[in-house]
Design a protein around this motif. Sequence first.
Motif, PDB file in Angstrom:
ATOM      1  N   HIS B  99       6.854  -0.041   9.048  1.00  0.00           N
ATOM      2  CA  HIS B  99       5.926  -0.928   8.342  1.00  0.00           C
ATOM      3  C   HIS B  99       4.517  -0.862   8.919  1.00  0.00           C
ATOM      4  N   VAL B 102       2.976   1.786   6.953  1.00  0.00           N
ATOM      5  CA  VAL B 102       2.737   1.364   5.570  1.00  0.00           C
ATOM      6  C   VAL B 102       1.540   0.411   5.523  1.00  0.00           C
ATOM      7  N   GLU B 133      10.670   5.332   2.989  1.00  0.00           N
ATOM      8  CA  GLU B 133      10.825   4.911   1.581  1.00  0.00           C
ATOM      9  C   GLU B 133      11.416   3.504   1.489  1.00  0.00           C
ATOM     10  N   ILE B 136       8.554   1.194   2.274  1.00  0.00           N
ATOM     11  CA  ILE B 136       7.641   1.146   1.127  1.00  0.00           C
ATOM     12  C   ILE B 136       8.246   0.267   0.024  1.00  0.00           C
ATOM     13  N   TYR B 140       6.657  -3.115  -1.703  1.00  0.00           N
ATOM     14  CA  TYR B 140       6.519  -3.373  -3.145  1.00  0.00           C
ATOM     15  C   TYR B 140       7.167  -4.712  -3.497  1.00  0.00           C
ATOM     16  N   LEU B 145       2.416  -3.830  -2.241  1.00  0.00           N
ATOM     17  CA  LEU B 145       2.122  -2.557  -2.913  1.00  0.00           C
ATOM     18  C   LEU B 145       2.319  -2.785  -4.400  1.00  0.00           C
ATOM     19  N   ASP B 157      -0.223   2.729  -5.031  1.00  0.00           N
ATOM     20  CA  ASP B 157       1.117   3.307  -4.941  1.00  0.00           C
ATOM     21  C   ASP B 157       1.160   4.267  -3.765  1.00  0.00           C
ATOM     22  N   ILE B 158       2.252   4.212  -2.996  1.00  0.00           N
ATOM     23  CA  ILE B 158       2.440   5.162  -1.893  1.00  0.00           C
ATOM     24  C   ILE B 158       3.723   5.954  -2.135  1.00  0.00           C
ATOM     25  N   TYR B 159       3.634   7.271  -1.985  1.00  0.00           N
ATOM     26  CA  TYR B 159       4.803   8.137  -2.141  1.00  0.00           C
ATOM     27  C   TYR B 159       4.980   9.009  -0.911  1.00  0.00           C
ATOM     28  N   CYS B 160       6.245   9.319  -0.608  1.00  0.00           N
ATOM     29  CA  CYS B 160       6.524  10.273   0.467  1.00  0.00           C
ATOM     30  C   CYS B 160       6.734  11.653  -0.128  1.00  0.00           C
TER      31      CYS B 160
END
Lengths: 175, 438
Positions: B99, B102, B133, B136, B140, B145, B157-160
Motif C-alpha cells: 500500500h 500504491v 493487484e 490496488i 479501489y 482509486l 486507474d493503476i494497472y500492473c
Amino acid sequence: MNFQFSSESIELISKIIKRYPEGRQKSALIPVLHIAQAENHGWLTTEIMNQVAEMLQIQPIEVYEVATFYSMFSLKPVGKCIIEICMTGPCCLSGAEELLAYLESKLGIKAGETTPDGMITLKKVECLAACGGAPVIKNGFNYYENMNFKKADLLLEKCTHESFTSHSNPYHQSL
Amino acid sequence: MKILLQNIDVPGIQNFEVYRRLGGYSAVEKALKTMVHSEVVKEVKDSGLRGRGGAGFPTGMKWFFIDHTTDKPKYMICNADEGEPGTFKDRYLMQHNPHLLVEGMILSSFAIESSTAYIYIRGELFSILHILEKAIGEAYANGFLGKNILGSGYSLDIYCHPGAGAYICGEETALIESLEGNRGNPRMKPPFPAVAGLYGCPTVVNNVETICNIPWIVNNSGAEFAKLGTDKSPGTKLISACGHIRYPGVYEIELGMPVNEFLYSNEYCGGIRDNHQLKAVIAGGSSVPVLPADLILRTPKGEPRLLSYESLSEGGFDSGTMLGSGGFIVMDETTCMVRQLLSYARFYYDESCGQCSPCREGTGWMEKILHRLENGRGRMKDIDLLASVAKNIEGNTICPLGDAAAWPVRSFIHHFRDEFEWHVNEPLACLNMHQVTV
C-alpha cells in the motif's frame, strides 16, 4: 497440433487488453504470451504466436520479435519443471557454481538440457534480484532462497510429483 | 529515522485496514483535499529527493519537466523491474508494504496530472504482482482509486504490467518500449519521456523506492525531508547488502552513515563472515566501480567514507565509486576477482539488447577474454585488450548499459591487476583453484 486458448484465458486476455488505451492492444503482448506459454506446457510454437498476432491485430513478426527477445519465453519444448539457477556475481559468491555442478551431476544433464523423461529442464539465468538469499533457484514463479544441496534434493523430489509443474497460468493466484 | 521500513514488520500491514489505521493514505487525503498538483511537485522538488533506481536524478525536476502544454494524456509509470545485481530492495518493499507504493503512485500521478498509471514489474515476480493487484483492489474498494477520488474530481486507474526477463527494461525508455509490446530497445534521447514517452505522451518513470518516499514528503513537507541525510543526499536510502557478510538483508539508513558502521555494526551487515577479512565492495549494484577494502572504508583523503552520493563518488573513477541502486556486494579474501568479474561480464553480455554495436560486440569480447584468462589460457596482453574494449564501449551507446558493462571491467583491472597477471603467469594454479567440486 491445434492450440486453443481456454475460455477462461480468453476472458482474462480481453480484460488485460482493456488496461491499455484503444488501439494500443499490442501492449498486452507480453502478458498474453505468458498465458499462452503456460497453456502450452511452457513453450511457444509458431502456430501459437500467429494466433496471438491475430488476437492482438498485429503482424506475426511483431510477436516473434518479442518472443525471441525476452528470456522467459521459450521457443522449444521444456520439461514439466524448469529449475532456473541464478549465476550472477552475488549468487556465485555464495556457492551457485557448486550448486549447479551438484544439480548437473544429480540429474545427469548439463544446464540448458532436459532430463530424458521430460520431467526437469535445468536452466542458468541471470540476476533474479534476490541476492540476499543467495544462492537462488526459481521454479515456476516461486523463488527458493539460501539453497544448498539438501534443499535442492527436496526441490527435485517435489518435481517428481505429477501435479507439480512450472507451467501454471501466472495470473492465477495459487502459484 | 525510518521512512520506508517504519511499519514493514507490523502484522497485517499488507492489508488496507492495518495500513490505514497506521496513518496510511492520509497523504492522499491531504494532497487531494488541500493541495493543487503543482504544490505536490514543489514539495518533492524542495525535498531534494533523488531517484533511487540508480541514476540519482532529482525526482521533483523530472516531474517539473512534464509537458503540460499538450492535450495528450500523461502517464505515470513505476519501474519495478529490479534486476541490477546486488539489488533486492524494491521486491522487499512491495512484498511487505504494497500500500505504501500504491499511495505513492496516487500522489505521483496526481502531481503530474496523470489519470492512468502502470507498475511495470519484472516477469519473474508474478507473486509480487498479485500482492500489488490485491492492494490496488482494496484501494479501489475504499475510494482511493477510480473515478472522482475522495470527491476531489481527480480520477486515477493503476494497472500492473509484467515484463518477461530483460534487465534492459529497467532503463526507462526500454521499459516504455516493452510496455508498448515491443522488444526492450532503449530510445534515443531527446525527446525525453517527460515530453514523448509512453504512446508518445508525456511520461514519468520512477523507481519503486523513490515513489514510496512521496507519502512521507507530502505529510511532512519537502523541507523536513531535506533535513534528513546530507545536503547533497537528503533522506534515507534502502541498502540491500549481500555477499560475504553475516547478515545479508535490506536496511534503511539515513544517507551519510559511515560505511564502516554499516559494514560492521550488528544492526546492519554484522561484519564479514566468520574468520574472514574484507577484500572489496561493490557499493551500488554491479554497474558501479568496485573498491578495495581500504578505499571503501576511507576516501583517498583519508576521511571516513560515507554512504552518500557525494562521499562514495569522492576520488572519481580511480578511487571512488557511486551509490547507484544501493546494492551492496561484499567480498572477502577468498574471492577470485577475475572469476567474479567474469560473472558480471557474462551478465552484461546476456542482457545487452544488441542495438548498439559497441555494446553488442564489446560485451561478448569482454566475456570471451575473461573466460580465457579465468581458464588459464590468457595472455598478458589480454589484460590491456580487455581494458581497451571496455574503453571503446564507454560513452558510445544509446543507453547506459554499455557504461555499466565497462565500468566493472575497468575498475576490477585497475584495483586488482595483480590477480589478472597471476592468472596469466600461473595457469595451472588458477585452474586448480577454480575446480568446482561437488
